[in-house]
Design a protein around this motif. Structure first.
Motif, PDB file in Angstrom:
ATOM      1  N   LEU A 176      12.835   0.227  -0.592  1.00 28.16           N
ATOM      2  CA  LEU A 176      11.982   0.540  -1.725  1.00 28.16           C
ATOM      3  C   LEU A 176      11.218   1.840  -1.500  1.00 28.16           C
ATOM      4  O   LEU A 176      11.042   2.631  -2.434  1.00 28.16           O
ATOM      5  CB  LEU A 176      11.015  -0.609  -1.977  1.00 28.16           C
ATOM      6  N   LEU A 177      10.802   2.085  -0.275  1.00 32.33           N
ATOM      7  CA  LEU A 177      10.079   3.320   0.012  1.00 32.33           C
ATOM      8  C   LEU A 177      10.998   4.531  -0.062  1.00 32.33           C
ATOM      9  O   LEU A 177      10.544   5.651  -0.299  1.00 32.33           O
ATOM     10  CB  LEU A 177       9.413   3.235   1.382  1.00 32.33           C
ATOM     11  N   ARG A 178      12.290   4.317   0.131  1.00 29.13           N
ATOM     12  CA  ARG A 178      13.245   5.419  -0.034  1.00 29.13           C
ATOM     13  C   ARG A 178      13.537   5.679  -1.512  1.00 29.13           C
ATOM     14  O   ARG A 178      13.951   6.766  -1.880  1.00 29.13           O
ATOM     15  CB  ARG A 178      14.548   5.094   0.699  1.00 29.13           C
ATOM     16  N   ALA A 179      13.370   4.644  -2.326  1.00 33.38           N
ATOM     17  CA  ALA A 179      13.601   4.781  -3.768  1.00 33.38           C
ATOM     18  C   ALA A 179      12.536   3.988  -4.509  1.00 33.38           C
ATOM     19  O   ALA A 179      12.804   2.927  -5.089  1.00 33.38           O
ATOM     20  CB  ALA A 179      14.998   4.280  -4.131  1.00 33.38           C
ATOM     21  N   PRO A 180      11.282   4.456  -4.491  1.00 34.51           N
ATOM     22  CA  PRO A 180      10.182   3.667  -5.079  1.00 34.51           C
ATOM     23  C   PRO A 180      10.385   3.313  -6.540  1.00 34.51           C
ATOM     24  O   PRO A 180       9.869   2.294  -7.010  1.00 34.51           O
ATOM     25  CB  PRO A 180       8.958   4.586  -4.895  1.00 34.51           C
ATOM     26  N   GLU A 181      11.143   4.132  -7.263  1.00 30.34           N
ATOM     27  CA  GLU A 181      11.339   3.850  -8.676  1.00 30.34           C
ATOM     28  C   GLU A 181      12.095   2.540  -8.908  1.00 30.34           C
ATOM     29  O   GLU A 181      12.080   1.980 -10.019  1.00 30.34           O
ATOM     30  CB  GLU A 181      12.095   5.002  -9.343  1.00 30.34           C
TER      31      GLU A 181
ATOM     32  N   ARG B  95      21.639   3.266  -2.864  1.00 33.09           N
ATOM     33  CA  ARG B  95      20.295   2.907  -2.399  1.00 33.09           C
ATOM     34  C   ARG B  95      19.621   1.950  -3.386  1.00 33.09           C
ATOM     35  O   ARG B  95      19.046   0.934  -2.987  1.00 33.09           O
ATOM     36  CB  ARG B  95      19.492   4.181  -2.232  1.00 33.09           C
ATOM     37  N   ARG B  96      19.719   2.280  -4.654  1.00 28.95           N
ATOM     38  CA  ARG B  96      19.115   1.431  -5.686  1.00 28.95           C
ATOM     39  C   ARG B  96      19.776   0.060  -5.719  1.00 28.95           C
ATOM     40  O   ARG B  96      19.101  -0.970  -5.810  1.00 28.95           O
ATOM     41  CB  ARG B  96      19.266   2.116  -7.035  1.00 28.95           C
ATOM     42  N   GLU B  97      21.107   0.042  -5.617  1.00 36.50           N
ATOM     43  CA  GLU B  97      21.820  -1.226  -5.694  1.00 36.50           C
ATOM     44  C   GLU B  97      21.568  -2.088  -4.465  1.00 36.50           C
ATOM     45  O   GLU B  97      21.522  -3.319  -4.571  1.00 36.50           O
ATOM     46  CB  GLU B  97      23.321  -0.983  -5.884  1.00 36.50           C
ATOM     47  N   LEU B  98      21.419  -1.465  -3.307  1.00 39.51           N
ATOM     48  CA  LEU B  98      21.089  -2.246  -2.114  1.00 39.51           C
ATOM     49  C   LEU B  98      19.744  -2.941  -2.280  1.00 39.51           C
ATOM     50  O   LEU B  98      19.585  -4.104  -1.902  1.00 39.51           O
ATOM     51  CB  LEU B  98      21.070  -1.345  -0.877  1.00 39.51           C
TER      52      LEU B  98
ATOM     53  N   ARG C 179       0.830  -1.200   0.000  1.00 41.30           N
ATOM     54  CA  ARG C 179       0.000   0.000   0.000  1.00 41.30           C
ATOM     55  C   ARG C 179       0.869   1.257   0.000  1.00 41.30           C
ATOM     56  O   ARG C 179       0.589   2.222  -0.722  1.00 41.30           O
ATOM     57  CB  ARG C 179      -0.920   0.000   1.225  1.00 41.30           C
ATOM     58  N   GLN C 180       1.937   1.250   0.778  1.00 43.40           N
ATOM     59  CA  GLN C 180       2.799   2.434   0.859  1.00 43.40           C
ATOM     60  C   GLN C 180       3.486   2.709  -0.479  1.00 43.40           C
ATOM     61  O   GLN C 180       3.552   3.859  -0.933  1.00 43.40           O
ATOM     62  CB  GLN C 180       3.838   2.236   1.970  1.00 43.40           C
ATOM     63  N   VAL C 181       3.998   1.648  -1.115  1.00 45.75           N
ATOM     64  CA  VAL C 181       4.642   1.831  -2.419  1.00 45.75           C
ATOM     65  C   VAL C 181       3.617   2.302  -3.443  1.00 45.75           C
ATOM     66  O   VAL C 181       3.889   3.180  -4.278  1.00 45.75           O
ATOM     67  CB  VAL C 181       5.329   0.530  -2.868  1.00 45.75           C
ATOM     68  N   SER C 182       2.424   1.741  -3.397  1.00 48.73           N
ATOM     69  CA  SER C 182       1.371   2.146  -4.333  1.00 48.73           C
ATOM     70  C   SER C 182       0.977   3.596  -4.119  1.00 48.73           C
ATOM     71  O   SER C 182       0.721   4.328  -5.088  1.00 48.73           O
ATOM     72  CB  SER C 182       0.148   1.234  -4.172  1.00 48.73           C
TER      73      SER C 182
END
Length: 1017
Positions: free
Chosen positions: A615-620, A665-668, A569-572
């Motif tokens: 994911l919430l720090r970098a939703p993309e 962040r993305r790579e993690l 829900r948060q990502v959405s």
């Protein structure tokens, strides 16, 4: 017709009524009292009286004070000319008849309100201690004793209380500050009483060390004006004194101190000192040693006793002993939530308290009744005890501070937290005003209209004091009870899932039943999320209504489906309106349920806290889940290229490092997702994490170098290399690993070494600063403590400086640490020459002498004995426990230092490679090598899994059952009839694997001739 007073013409009874006097005739008589001659006609005095909570009471108190004062002219002139004194004195007199009585008996104490600036001062505990001690020193007779001392202590206590009340009534201290000052005054009073008793019993005082631990509101620095002061006593014997003698002496001192505070003299009493919260209550010994306290709490304590210990704080006596008590008790408090039926016990205890209130009082009970203070306190304490095990920010003894932390950290909604904060402050202020009137211990809202009127006016209700007060009380009571039920008990919500009509549409009842069948712990909460996701007619809602029935099953195939749904829900919410996110969901095969991106998303989000957090720090980064190659870690060369190119384009160093962090962040998330989905093994995770760290450091180093060059207006005159150490150098990093490094530099030709050293230090420090800037990224700690001389040594050295140090002063442990040295950033040639320099140290040509082997064994034994955290289970601690990471790594490193000079394959920074090379060379039995390798792999997998599930590092298995189930799930276990998701089996298997490894360590590392205590814990 207007009635005029015959003695005080100009002050009519009608005017007195308008000014708020209830008994205008009596007020007129008081104003006519000769003691007020000179100020009775002062309009400022009448206005000040009118502003008090009870003008009649204030005027009566003023007359009594003026009649008793030896310095009446000074009092009256100061009262007329000094508004601060007028407001303070009349404000207190209008609220507290008891303090009015005190001033009538001790009229000189009015000067306290002149000399003590209530507007600016915030008295400290030491201020109260000094004040009380000074009062107990008679200038002509020296130290006071007996009843004279007790009377003096009571008078001095109320003098301090007068100052606190003035700050309270005048609004220069809020209710939290007032409560804290009252607790500090209580601590100072206990200390003063202890001093008095020690004078009376000097022999006993010398035979013991006694600490007084404040409990309850005293310990939490939220005391009332009148309350029992809850304490427990802890004692120890001074050198040369038997423990039994010390305890007997301490018990006599403690009992005498309690009597000194609660005994009634001609000056009354202070308050009862209640020691019934001690182990075994009133049936237990009054005083125990620290060891006895610990033994009790470890074996026999009940749930409520740990709840009471939340507020424990040293307040008097031997504060060093008191602090040791808190340090030793605290770990027990923060593991109490692991007890069987813990939550149910706390809830049942609260219900019993409510049931014990007399029926006639329940609606007026501010403290214990429904919607009262205890509802807030119990809810906050339960949340603290449950979540505070892992979150130290919640470990406050103050209800308001704990509530603020709970709200800040997201355990309580911000609106709910603010509502409870406001309610708690109102209820405490109301409680204070009730008690302040007569200085009596009560928590009941009065029924008398005059008392209600005074209370209402004291709280600022003037138009209709009684009506506004009662309405606010009822509204607060209702709101507190509502929030208490919401937080303290599992909420029963009736949210509806509005899914696509047809086969996927469920009624609320059917949806709840299905969610329960799927294993959702909070079906009502899940329904709320479904409604938020699927309601409406938008394109986003339509796609999600199609996907959710399938995704619910994927979420359920995890240890915590509720958390997975919440994260979804948060990502959405963050990405639902972007065209590519909707297309990704739609094209993943929403109707058939076979879509890779949607299934990957569900399984990753339900794996624990780390993946959703990233994911919430970098939703993309969701896009990676739909790319066939998206979960393949990128090479170090590709990461370096991307980061360095971006750094070169950045307008500033800070922007450059922000870009590097975004890549990290993305790579993690890429690594975490691949790990959760089984795409990577332990070695691949370690290498990928180490590569990301290396690339990030390389970008930060380039940014720092460029920034410094801009500052000096030219090129930096030295070359710098970053050498990885520890797990970083071994390419074995975990999700929670720091970046252990050392820095080496070499001046450019023609640059003086001092200049080059200054520049190298500036660049290295700037690099570390940039990486530590506040950010929402997962932290990257650059730890340079393995450098020569540790923290005391220079951050950066030249190659020659390293050579000089290692030739003269290097210790054996430093050579061992260098086994994992590997260049990761900066000048590659300089890094290679650093490795050439340290090669003879880490791979000594003569191997190790017998003395050196013994020294390494002693170091290892000392670490085993000293560094395992207090309370940690040595059979499950993945780093320092038996057969854990440290055990295996020390075996490998000892073999390397002994034999790498003639076995080139041992010259590796990797633990597993070293074990394999040792087995290949016949230095380690193949079966032993496999046992050690298995243990190292298992410990590493557990550490990574714990971080994935909890989102916070830990070297031990989680104590929470759901979290442990999540760890087991990530390790490949599945639910059985014996328990959820192999939660018990995973620990049993870990202990079995590491037990075998420890046997190998004892034999291979310590040798057959070593003493048993040195080989095993």
């Amino acid at each position: 017709m207007t009635t005029w007073d015959p003695v005080t013409p100009g002050v009519s009874t009608a005017r007195l009524v308008r000014l708020g006097f209830h008994d205008a005739a009596a007020a007129a008589r008081h104003l006519a009292d000769p003691a007020l001659a000179g100020i009775r006609d002062d309009s400022l005095l009448l206005e000040a009286l009118s502003a008090t909570a009870d003008p009649d009471l204030a005027l009566l108190g003023l007359v009594r004070l003026a009649e008793a004062a030896d310095d009446r002219p000074v009092l009256l002139s100061t009262l007329a000319s000094a508004k601060p004194l007028r407001d303070r004195l009349l404000g207190v007199l209008g609220v507290s008849a008891a303090l009015g009585d005190h001033l009538a008996r001790h009229p000189g104490d009015w000067r306290t309100l002149v000399t003590y600036d209530v507007q600016d001062a915030h008295p400290t505990p030491e201020y109260f201690r000094r004040t009380l001690r000074a009062a107990l020193e008679d200038r002509s007779q020296g130290q006071l004793h007996g009843d004279a001392a007790l009377d003096t202590l009571r008078v001095a206590y109320r003098r301090c209380l007068l100052s606190i009340a003035a700050r309270d009534v005048c609004g220069t201290a809020d209710v939290a500050q007032v409560a804290a000052e009252l607790a500090d005054l209580a601590g100072a009073t206990l200390d003063a009483a202890l001093d008095l008793v020690s004078r009376e019993h000097p022999v006993e005082a010398d035979q013991c060390r006694l600490a007084v631990i404040g409990m309850g509101k005293c310990g939490g620095r939220e005391l009332n004006y009148v309350s029992d002061v809850d304490v427990v006593f802890v004692a120890e014997a001074p050198p040369g004194v038997e423990e039994g003698t010390a305890l007997a002496a301490a018990a006599r001192i403690a009992a005498a101190m309690m009597r000194a505070c609660s005994h009634t003299t001609r000056e009354g009493t202070i308050w009862p000192v209640d020691a019934n919260l001690r182990p075994e209550g009133r049936n237990g010994p009054l005083v125990r040693t620290l060891a006895s306290h610990l033994a009790y709490y470890e074996r026999w304590a009940k749930t409520w006793e740990f709840q009471a210990l939340l507020k424990a704080r040293p307040v008097a006596g031997d504060l060093a002993l008191g602090r040791r008590y808190i340090e030793r008790i605290a770990p027990l408090v923060w593991t109490a939530a692991q007890r069987e039926n813990f939550v149910a016990d706390v809830q049942a205890m609260r219900r019993r308290v409510v049931e014990s209130i007399p029926h006639t009082e329940v609606e007026r009970e501010l403290k214990l009744g429904p919607g009262g203070l205890r509802d807030i306190e119990f809810a906050v304490q339960l949340l603290q005890l449950v979540h505070g095990r892992a979150d130290a920010s919640l470990r406050s003894g103050s209800t308001l501070d704990a509530l603020a932390a709970l709200s800040t950290e997201g355990y309580v909604g911000r609106a709910d937290g603010a509502a409870l904060d406001e309610a708690y402050r109102f209820l405490r202020l109301l409680e204070h005003r009730i008690q302040l009137h007569r200085l009596r211990r009560t928590h009941l809202l009065p029924t008398d209209s005059a008392d209600l009127r005074r209370l209402g006016r004291s709280l600022g209700f003037r138009a209709n004091p009684v009506g506004e007060l009662e309405a606010t009380w009822r509204r607060t009571q209702h709101e507190v009870r509502r929030l208490h039920e919401k937080l303290f008990y599992r909420p029963l919500l009736d949210a509806v899932a509005r899914l696509q009509p047809g086969e996927t549409r469920l009624t609320p009842e059917a949806a709840a039943q299905r969610l329960e069948a799927l294993g959702y712990a909070d079906p009502a909460g899940a329904l709320r999320h479904l409604e938020a996701l699927a309601s409406g007619v938008s394109r986003r809602a339509s796609i999600q209504r199609t996907l959710l029935p399938v995704m619910l099953g994927w979420f359920a195939d995890s240890a915590d489906p509720d958390a997975g749904l919440l994260a979804f829900r948060q990502v959405s919410d963050a990405l639902g309106n972007t065209h590519w996110y909707l297309r990704l969901l739609r094209d993943s095969g929403a109707g058939s349920g076979g879509g890779a991106a949607a299934e990957n998303m569900a399984r990753v989000l339900a794996s624990g806290r780390l993946a959703p957090d990233l994911l919430l720090r970098a939703p993309e980064a969701v896009a990676l889940l739909g790319d066939p190659d998206g979960l393949r870690p990128r090479s170090l060369a590709a990461l370096d290229s991307e980061i360095l190119a971006a750094v070169g384009r950045a307008p500033s160093a800070e922007v450059a490092v922000q870009i590097a962090r975004s890549v990290r962040r993305r790579e993690l998330f890429r690594i975490v997702a691949a790990d959760v989905l089984g795409r990577l093994d332990v070695d691949e995770v370690g290498r990928a994490l180490s590569d990301v760290t290396a690339a990030t450091l390389g970008g930060a180093l380039r940014a720092a170098t460029d920034e410094y060059a801009r500052q000096i207006g030219g090129a930096v005159g030295t070359r710098l290399a970053v050498i990885a150490m520890g797990r970083f150098g071994g390419h074995e990093q975990g999700y929670a690993s720091d970046a252990d490094v050392v820095f080496v530099h070499e001046p450019e030709e023609g640059v003086p070494e001092p200049v080059a050293a200054k520049q190298a230090h500036a660049v290295a420090n700037e690099m570390r600063r940039l990486l530590q800037l506040p950010a929402t990224d997962p932290p990257l700690v650059v730890d340079a403590d393995l450098r020569p001389e540790g923290r005391q040594g220079p951050l950066v050295r030249t190659l020659a400086s390293y050579r000089a140090y290692y030739e003269r002063w290097s210790k054996l442990w430093e050579s061992q640490a260098l086994l994992r040295a590997a260049p990761v950033a900066g000048d590659a040639d300089l890094g290679a020459r650093f490795l050439d320099l340290v090669a003879p140290l880490r791979w000594p040509a003569a191997g190790l002498t017998d003395n050196q082997v013994r020294e390494i064994r002693r170091m290892k034994a000392r670490i085993e004995a000293e560094r395992l955290p207090r309370g940690a289970d040595p059979t499950t601690h993945t780093k320092l426990g038996r057969g854990g990471l440290a055990d295996v790594e020390w075996v490998a490193q000892l073999l390397q230092m002994q034999h790498a000079h003639h076995v080139p394959a041992l010259r590796t920074t990797g633990t597993r490679e070293a074990l394999a090379a040792a087995a290949e060379a016949g230095l380690l039995d193949a079966q032993d090598a496999k046992v050690l390798d298995d243990a190292w792999l298992e410990a590493t997998r557990v550490r990574n899994a714990v971080m994935l599930v909890r989102g916070r590092p830990s070297d031990q298995f989680p104590s929470d059952v759901r979290e442990l189930a999540g760890v087991a799930r990530l390790l490949g276990y599945r639910a059985t009839g014996a328990g959820p998701v192999g939660a018990g089996t995973v620990i049993e298997d870990y202990r079995r694997i590491t037990r075998h490894a420890r046997a190998v360590v004892d034999r291979v590392f310590y040798g057959e001739g070593e003493d048993a205590p040195a080989r095993s814990r």
